[in-house]
Design a protein around this motif. Structure first.
Motif, PDB file in Angstrom:
ATOM      1  N   PRO A   1       0.803  -1.235   0.000  1.00 42.08           N
ATOM      2  CA  PRO A   1       0.000   0.000   0.000  1.00 42.08           C
ATOM      3  C   PRO A   1       0.829   1.275   0.000  1.00 42.08           C
ATOM      4  CG  PRO A   1      -0.973  -1.618   1.475  1.00 42.08           C
ATOM      5  CD  PRO A   1       0.335  -2.196   1.024  1.00 42.08           C
ATOM      6  N   ASP A   2       2.022   1.256   0.631  1.00 44.13           N
ATOM      7  CA  ASP A   2       2.856   2.462   0.631  1.00 44.13           C
ATOM      8  C   ASP A   2       3.746   2.562  -0.608  1.00 44.13           C
ATOM      9  OD1 ASP A   2       4.793   0.544   1.088  1.00 44.13           O
ATOM     10  OD2 ASP A   2       5.420   1.308   3.033  1.00 44.13           O
ATOM     11  N   GLY A   3       3.691   1.555  -1.479  1.00 43.81           N
ATOM     12  CA  GLY A   3       4.464   1.570  -2.718  1.00 43.81           C
ATOM     13  C   GLY A   3       5.940   1.277  -2.560  1.00 43.81           C
TER      14      GLY A   3
ATOM     15  N   THR B   1       2.935  -9.855   4.603  1.00 43.11           N
ATOM     16  CA  THR B   1       1.744  -9.019   4.460  1.00 43.11           C
ATOM     17  C   THR B   1       0.879  -8.986   5.711  1.00 43.11           C
ATOM     18  OG1 THR B   1       0.517 -10.894   3.514  1.00 43.11           O
ATOM     19  CG2 THR B   1       1.654  -9.424   1.974  1.00 43.11           C
ATOM     20  N   ASP B   2       1.247  -9.745   6.733  1.00 48.48           N
ATOM     21  CA  ASP B   2       0.498  -9.714   7.987  1.00 48.48           C
ATOM     22  C   ASP B   2       0.505  -8.283   8.535  1.00 48.48           C
ATOM     23  OD1 ASP B   2      -0.630 -10.094  10.494  1.00 48.48           O
ATOM     24  OD2 ASP B   2       0.557 -11.887  10.936  1.00 48.48           O
ATOM     25  N   THR B   3      -0.651  -7.770   8.885  1.00 44.70           N
ATOM     26  CA  THR B   3      -0.744  -6.386   9.360  1.00 44.70           C
ATOM     27  C   THR B   3      -0.399  -6.247  10.843  1.00 44.70           C
ATOM     28  OG1 THR B   3      -3.118  -6.692   9.766  1.00 44.70           O
ATOM     29  CG2 THR B   3      -2.462  -5.760   7.633  1.00 44.70           C
ATOM     30  N   ALA B   4      -0.198  -7.361  11.550  1.00 45.59           N
ATOM     31  CA  ALA B   4       0.206  -7.272  12.957  1.00 45.59           C
ATOM     32  C   ALA B   4       1.601  -6.654  13.028  1.00 45.59           C
ATOM     33  CB  ALA B   4       0.195  -8.650  13.604  1.00 45.59           C
ATOM     34  N   PRO B   5       1.831  -5.712  13.930  1.00 43.86           N
ATOM     35  CA  PRO B   5       3.150  -5.071  14.009  1.00 43.86           C
ATOM     36  C   PRO B   5       4.206  -6.009  14.559  1.00 43.86           C
ATOM     37  CG  PRO B   5       1.771  -4.354  15.824  1.00 43.86           C
ATOM     38  CD  PRO B   5       0.886  -5.191  14.932  1.00 43.86           C
ATOM     39  N   LEU B   6       5.462  -5.672  14.305  1.00 46.76           N
ATOM     40  CA  LEU B   6       6.594  -6.372  14.890  1.00 46.76           C
ATOM     41  C   LEU B   6       7.136  -5.546  16.051  1.00 46.76           C
ATOM     42  CD1 LEU B   6       8.432  -7.510  11.624  1.00 46.76           C
ATOM     43  CD2 LEU B   6       6.807  -8.813  13.025  1.00 46.76           C
ATOM     44  N   GLN B   7       7.677  -6.221  17.062  1.00 48.95           N
ATOM     45  CA  GLN B   7       8.206  -5.503  18.215  1.00 48.95           C
ATOM     46  C   GLN B   7       9.681  -5.154  17.986  1.00 48.95           C
ATOM     47  OE1 GLN B   7       5.881  -8.165  18.851  1.00 48.95           O
ATOM     48  NE2 GLN B   7       4.530  -6.392  19.019  1.00 48.95           N
ATOM     49  N   ARG B   8       9.975  -3.881  18.191  1.00 49.69           N
ATOM     50  CA  ARG B   8      11.341  -3.388  18.098  1.00 49.69           C
ATOM     51  C   ARG B   8      11.628  -2.503  19.310  1.00 49.69           C
ATOM     52  NH1 ARG B   8      11.403  -6.934  15.081  1.00 49.69           N
ATOM     53  NH2 ARG B   8      11.930  -6.977  12.867  1.00 49.69           N
TER      54      ARG B   8
END
Length: 275
Positions: A144-146, A202-209
Motif C-alpha cells: 500500500p505504501d508503494g 503481508t500480515d498487518t500485525a506489528p513487529l516488536q522493536r
C-alpha cells in the motif's frame, strides 16, 4: 544442538532493558533479532557446522540436506542464504535474503520448512490481494505504501520464473529509489515456502522493536507496545516449545510406516510317545 539455558538467558538479557514498540509496516521494521531464526532451527536439531570463532554462521539440518548461512561480511547484499541439496526425487533449490529483511519474516519461511503444511498452501496472489496490496498485470504486486514490490519473473534466459521481492526508498524523479532489502527464491523453491514468506510479510500485525533501535526505516510507524519486555521473552520461549512439538509431529507424519515382523510359527504339539 538444543538451545541452552545460557543462550535463552542471553536473549532475555538483551530484551529485558528494551522498551518494545509496535512497528509497522513489517517491510520497514528492520532486521530485529536474528535469534528468531537461529534459535528456532537449533531447537529442532539443526547444528552449527561453521567455525565457532568466525563471524559466519552455518546451520545444517539433521538429515544434512538443508543449510542456512548468515554471513554479515558477505561481499554481496545477501546476508542470509537458505539451500537444499538435490535428492534422487527432488531438485535442489536456493533462496537469499538481504541484511535488513525482518527476522520474523525469514522465520516464517524456516518454520514452513520445518513443519510443512498438511493442506495446499494459499495462493500468494490471493494473499497479497486480501492484504490490500495492489496487483499489476505483469505478475507483480506493490505494498500500500508503494515501497515493497513482489514480482514473479524469469531470471536471465530461463523460461521458468522465480520470485523477486524488493523494498526500496521512494524515488526522487525516478520510478524507484535505493534498495533497502531484497529476497529471492529460485524456481525450484517449494511453493509453500514462498507462500509462507508472503503471508508473514503481508500480515498487518506489528513487529516488536526496541525504542532506540535505529534499523527501522524512518517512515515506519512506531507506537508503545502493550507487551512488556518479559512478555516478549516469554513469547519467544513459548514459540520454541511449540515449534519442537510441531516438528516432532511433522517427522512422525513423514516417517514411513514400519513393517511389523511376522510372528514365528508356533511349534506343533509333539506326537505322543508310543510305548
Amino acid at each position: 544442538m538444543p538451545v541452552s539455558e545460557r543462550q535463552l538467558a542471553e536473549f532475555a538479557d538483551k530484551h529485558a532493558w528494551q522498551i518494545p514498540f509496535d512497528t509497522s509496516p513489517r517491510h520497514l521494521a528492520g532486521p530485529g533479532d536474528a535469534r528468531h531464526v537461529t534459535h528456532d532451527l537449533a531447537a529442532v536439531g539443526w547444528t552449527r557446522t561453521s567455525d565457532p570463532l568466525s563471524a559466519e554462521l552455518v546451520l545444517r539440518s539433521p538429515d544434512g540436506r538443508h543449510s542456512l548461512q548468515l554471513d554479515p561480511q558477505s561481499a554481496t547484499s545477501a546476508w542470509w542464504r537458505l539451500r537444499a541439496e538435490p535428492t534422487d526425487t527432488e531438485a535442489g533449490w536456493y533462496a537469499e535474503f538481504g541484511e535488513l529483511v525482518p527476522a520474523e519474516i525469514l522465520a516464517g519461511v524456516t518454520d514452513a520448512l520445518l513443519c510443512p503444511p498438511r493442506a495446499e498452501p494459499p495462493d500468494p496472489w490471493r494473499t497479497l490481494s486480501s492484504a490490500g496490496w495492489k496487483l499489476d498485470q505483469q505478475n507483480g504486486a506493490h505494498s500500500p505504501d508503494g515501497m515493497c514490490h513482489i514480482e514473479l519473473r524469469p531470471l536471465g534466459d530461463r523460461d521458468t520464473p522465480s520470485w523477486h521481492i524488493e523494498t526500496r526508498e521512494h524515488g526522487h524523479g525516478h520510478p524507484v529509489g535505493p534498495r533497502i532489502w531484497h529476497a529471492w527464491f529460485d524456481h525450484h523453491t517449494p511453493s509453500h515456502l514462498v507462500s509462507a514468506f508472503v503471508t508473514t510479510l503481508t500480515d498487518t500485525a506489528p513487529l516488536q522493536r526496541g525504542m532506540f533501535e535505529r534499523t527501522a526505516h524512518y517512515s515506519a510507524v512506531k507506537e508503545p507496545s502493550p507487551l512488556s519486555p518479559q512478555q516478549v521473552v516469554d513469547a519467544h520461549t513459548a514459540r520454541l516449545d511449540a515449534l519442537r512439538t510441531q516438528a516432532r509431529a511433522a517427522r512422525r507424519r513423514q516417517r514411513p510406516a514400519t513393517i511389523q515382523p511376522l510372528a514365528p510359527p508356533s511349534k506343533a504339539a509333539a506326537p505322543p510317545v508310543r510305548r
